[in-house]
Scaffold this motif. Structure first.
Motif, short mmCIF file in Angstrom:
data_model
loop_
_atom_site.label_atom_id
_atom_site.label_comp_id
_atom_site.label_asym_id
_atom_site.label_seq_id
_atom_site.Cartn_x
_atom_site.Cartn_y
_atom_site.Cartn_z
N UNK A 18 0.84 -1.20 0.00
CA UNK A 18 0.00 0.00 0.00
C UNK A 18 0.87 1.25 0.00
N UNK A 19 1.94 1.22 0.78
CA UNK A 19 2.85 2.36 0.82
C UNK A 19 3.58 2.54 -0.51
N UNK A 63 -5.94 4.58 -5.90
CA UNK A 63 -7.06 3.67 -5.66
C UNK A 63 -6.59 2.31 -5.16
N UNK A 64 -5.54 1.79 -5.77
CA UNK A 64 -4.98 0.51 -5.34
C UNK A 64 -4.43 0.62 -3.92
N UNK A 65 -3.76 1.72 -3.62
CA UNK A 65 -3.20 1.92 -2.28
C UNK A 65 -4.31 1.96 -1.23
N UNK A 66 -5.42 2.63 -1.55
CA UNK A 66 -6.52 2.70 -0.60
C UNK A 66 -7.14 1.33 -0.37
N UNK A 67 -7.35 0.58 -1.44
CA UNK A 67 -7.93 -0.76 -1.31
C UNK A 67 -7.03 -1.65 -0.47
N UNK A 75 -5.80 -4.51 4.53
CA UNK A 75 -4.88 -4.72 5.65
C UNK A 75 -5.56 -4.41 6.98
N UNK A 76 -6.31 -3.31 7.03
CA UNK A 76 -6.98 -2.92 8.26
C UNK A 76 -8.00 -3.95 8.70
#
Length: 58
Positions: free
Chosen positions: A5-6, A29-33, A38-39
């Motif tokens: 994500x980072x 968008x990919x980073x947010x998903x 992960x969360x």
């Protein structure tokens, strides 16, 4: 997963600075998903740990 994500967040920032709006938008968008996946996995893991009630090792 948080590392990926980072990485995608960094790609989005660099692409945005260089003027590639489409690539920046897709990377963000990919980073947010990935971050939200992960969360969710992290929260599920914490709940499972608390439900099991594992005692600390002696």
């Amino acid at each position: 997963m948080l590392g990926w994500a980072l990485v995608f967040l960094l790609v989005a920032i660099v692409a945005g600075v260089l003027g590639f709006g489409g690539v920046a938008s897709a990377s963000m968008g990919i980073a947010q998903i990935l971050f939200f996946v992960f969360l969710v996995v992290f929260l599920i893991t914490m709940v499972m740990y608390l439900v099991r009630g594992r005692s600390p090792p002696v």
